[in-house]
Design an enzyme around this catalytic site. Structure first.
Site, PDB file in Angstrom:
ATOM      1  N   GLU A  39       1.224  -1.268  -0.431  1.00 16.96           N
ATOM      2  CA  GLU A  39       0.227  -0.073   0.100  1.00 16.96           C
ATOM      3  C   GLU A  39       0.950   1.318   0.236  1.00 16.96           C
ATOM      4  O   GLU A  39       0.760   2.044   0.900  1.00 16.96           O
ATOM      5  CB  GLU A  39      -1.278  -0.086   1.637  1.00 16.96           C
ATOM      6  CG  GLU A  39      -2.042  -1.131   1.117  1.00 16.96           C
ATOM      7  CD  GLU A  39      -2.590  -1.072   2.377  1.00 16.96           C
ATOM      8  OE1 GLU A  39      -3.718  -1.782   2.309  1.00 16.96           O
ATOM      9  OE2 GLU A  39      -2.259  -1.210   3.766  1.00 16.96           O
TER      10      GLU A  39
HETATM   11  C1  TNX Z   1      -4.193  -4.203   5.027  1.00 17.15           C
HETATM   12  S1  TNX Z   1      -2.779  -6.106   3.817  1.00 17.15           S
HETATM   13  C2  TNX Z   1      -3.145  -3.158   4.639  1.00 17.15           C
HETATM   14  C3  TNX Z   1      -3.318  -2.978   6.278  1.00 17.15           C
HETATM   15  C4  TNX Z   1      -4.252  -3.355   7.088  1.00 17.15           C
HETATM   16  C5  TNX Z   1      -4.873  -4.550   6.526  1.00 17.15           C
HETATM   17  C6  TNX Z   1      -6.028  -4.239   7.371  1.00 17.15           C
HETATM   18  C7  TNX Z   1      -1.760  -5.558   4.467  1.00 17.15           C
HETATM   19  C8  TNX Z   1      -0.386  -5.997   3.881  1.00 17.15           C
HETATM   20  N1  TNX Z   1      -1.762  -3.735   4.676  1.00 17.15           N
HETATM   21  O1  TNX Z   1      -2.295  -1.961   7.051  1.00 17.15           O
HETATM   22  O2  TNX Z   1      -4.005  -3.301   9.036  1.00 17.15           O
HETATM   23  O3  TNX Z   1      -5.232  -4.278   5.236  1.00 17.15           O
HETATM   24  O4  TNX Z   1      -7.310  -5.370   6.796  1.00 17.15           O
END
Ligand code: TNX
Length: 531
Positions: free
Chosen positions: A337
């Site tokens: 992300e």
């Molecule tokens: C996605 S999955 C994220 C996290 C959040 C999560 C909540 C991923 C690698 N990153 O930053 O906490 O969703 O479900």
């Protein structure tokens, strides 16, 4: 790549489960067998690779000794077993290298691999044989499940303590059977982490991935950048006081995990998810201005400054100090992300940072977005997509797998432990959907991501993000029962996969969790015994 095949034909197993249910039905469905009867060898979670039931049971009595080889590690496993059995049996269970019979933990050459074992039970004793101490430890977890649930209590219980006769030969399908705990969104103390480690060990989980940094908190002391923990760790989601691990704390977690044969995989998430670091040191920001600490739950708004040289001094120091605390092979660099980092910068950043991990002797793990850059040789990518993930993104990960990048599977709509079970679940999130117990279990890691060769699949890992999770009881409610299913997906041969069979074995775990004080979600999909 299975070495052992189930020696009991599948039909016999299913019939066996049926008989078990029918016999138990005289009391309540799935309940403990009548006293005097032993728990069937095939009732274990994760399902063993091979079960051959038969012969007399062994009865643990006040004369039973735990016999170990003259090796420090075998003795340690023996003491651990004694620690489990003494409070509930009230027996002395002396650990000794002398005598005959009893419970024997034996290290010997054999087709056990690094983690497998054989358990032989008969009138005169139970012997667990393994090539490595980890195998003895996993065999001990199997033995626990062959004893009545009351064995898990911490006060003396009546028994009898029978172990059914027969042989279990067992070895894992995958070498990576992980659980991730996000200690950044909410901080969890060393004791809370140890409690989770003990629970993970019950199901032969062998990796504890700690998500040590994120926008909301930096949780590990770094001597060369002390404000990371002191300031960057001073809050959490919702604005509470946060916290961090000193190096001694962290080493205590690593040591405790190792005593349960789990390897700690530390994660510093970069270049996104870095607000806590950016808030701690103004010079890490492209504009030289430190943002405020962040206590909300948005993602994707922060990025290290890819163009500044000090960024790599920072990363080098952090990775050097963290690698020095890490006896395990892996260091996770996040990479998910990074919505505030351009693609070009992301690739540049990963090209600079992956060699630093190698320089300090560790192997890179990254979230699967790493496959959008150039994964280093030997790197592992942790796939957290879902059914709805775009075909391009899936193809990108599959292509990396074809080119040698190993995959750890953490599909969000299957094994994200922070997803709600149902719309009524009081904790958790639902962006990846609702994930009931059956959905969590009912998929095959070996045949999941189209185009990824099965040899690329290193295993599975169940992440628990903690935006809504604040205490051990929350961890346990979200992890149990789903964690047991993830453990089975990682350990058991695909040939044992069967929801109807699994749900009956899973139901038998309920009384164990009750005895251990684990408050689990009583899914209506599972035929739990009446409490
Ligand atoms: C996605 S999955 C994220 C996290 C959040 C999560 C909540 C991923 C690698 N990153 O930053 O906490 O969703 O479900």
């Amino acid at each position: 790549m299975r070495r052992h095949h189930r020696t009991t034909p599948r039909t016999t197993r299913i019939l066996g489960s049926l008989l078990l249910v029918m016999a138990a039905g005289a009391f309540t469905l799935g309940a403990a067998p009548a006293s005097g009867e032993a728990i069937p060898l095939a009732q274990v979670v994760p399902a063993p690779a091979s079960v051959a039931a038969g012969g007399s049971p062994y009865r643990i009595t006040d004369a039973t000794r735990i016999r170990v080889d003259d090796s420090r590690e075998a003795r340690r496993v023996g003491e651990y077993l004694a620690g489990v059995l003494r409070p509930s049996t009230g027996y002395p269970l002396t650990v000794t290298s002398q005598g005959r019979g009893g419970i024997r933990l034996r290290l010997a050459q054999g087709p056990f691999g690094a983690e497998g074992y054989r358990l032989d039970s008969g009138r005169s004793g139970v012997t667990i044989t393994a090539a490595r101490p980890a195998g003895l430890f996993h065999g001990v977890q199997t033995l626990r499940q062959l004893l009545p649930a009351a064995v898990e209590k911490d006060s003396v219980q009546p028994g009898p303590w029978l172990v059914a006769g027969g042989t279990i030969t067992d070895t894992p399908r995958y070498g990576w059977r992980g659980a991730m705990l996000d200690v950044s969104r909410h901080f969890f103390t060393v004791d809370q982490v140890k409690r989770y480690i003990d629970q993970l060990a019950l199901y032969k989980i062998n990796k504890l991935h700690l998500h040590l940094s994120d926008d909301q908190g930096w949780r590990i002391a770094i001597d060369s950048w002390p404000r990371l923990a002191a300031y960057g760790g001073s809050t959490q989601v919702g604005g509470g006081p946060g916290g961090h691990y000193t190096k001694a704390d962290y080493q205590e977690i690593v040591r405790y995990a190792a005593s349960r044969y789990l390897e700690v995989v530390p994660e510093i998430d970069m270049p996104g998810h870095t607000n806590a670091a950016l808030a701690s040191y103004a010079e890490l920001n492209c504009d030289g201005v430190a943002p405020p600490l962040y206590t909300g739950t948005d993602v994707g708004f922060s990025s290290l400054c890819v163009g500044k040289e000090i960024t790599y001094d920072f990363v080098d120091d952090v990775i050097r100090e963290l690698a020095a605390l890490t006896p395990g092979e892996y260091l996770h660099i996040g990479g998910d992300e990074a919505h505030s980092t351009s693609h070009e910068d992301y690739v540049k950043f990963m090209d600079r940072v992956q060699p630093i991990v190698a320089e300090y002797g560790k192997t890179v793990v990254g979230w699967h977005q790493l496959t959008g850059a150039t994964p280093a040789k030997g790197a592992l990518a942790q796939y957290w997509g879902l059914d709805g993930t775009s075909d391009e993104e899936k193809a990108q990960v599959a292509k990396a797998a074809q080119n040698g990048t190993g995959l750890i599977l953490s599909p969000a709509d299957r094994i994200y432990l922070d997803m709600k079970y149902t719309a009524d679940t009081p904790l958790g999130l639902d962006w990846a959907g609702l994930v009931e117990v059956k959905r969590s279990y009912d998929w095959d890691p070996g045949n999941y991501l189209a185009g990824a060769p099965s040899s690329a699949i290193r295993g599975v890992e169940a992440p628990l993000w903690t935006e809504t999770i604040t205490k051990s009881a929350d961890i346990e409610y979200m992890a149990f029962p789903r964690l047991a299913g993830v453990a089975e997906l990682g350990w058991s041969p695909a040939s044992t996969h069967d929801w109807e069979d699994y749900k009956v074995r899973l139901a038998a775990q309920g009384p164990r969790w009750d005895a251990l004080g684990i408050g689990y979600y009583q899914s209506p999909q599972v035929p739990w015994p009446a409490r």
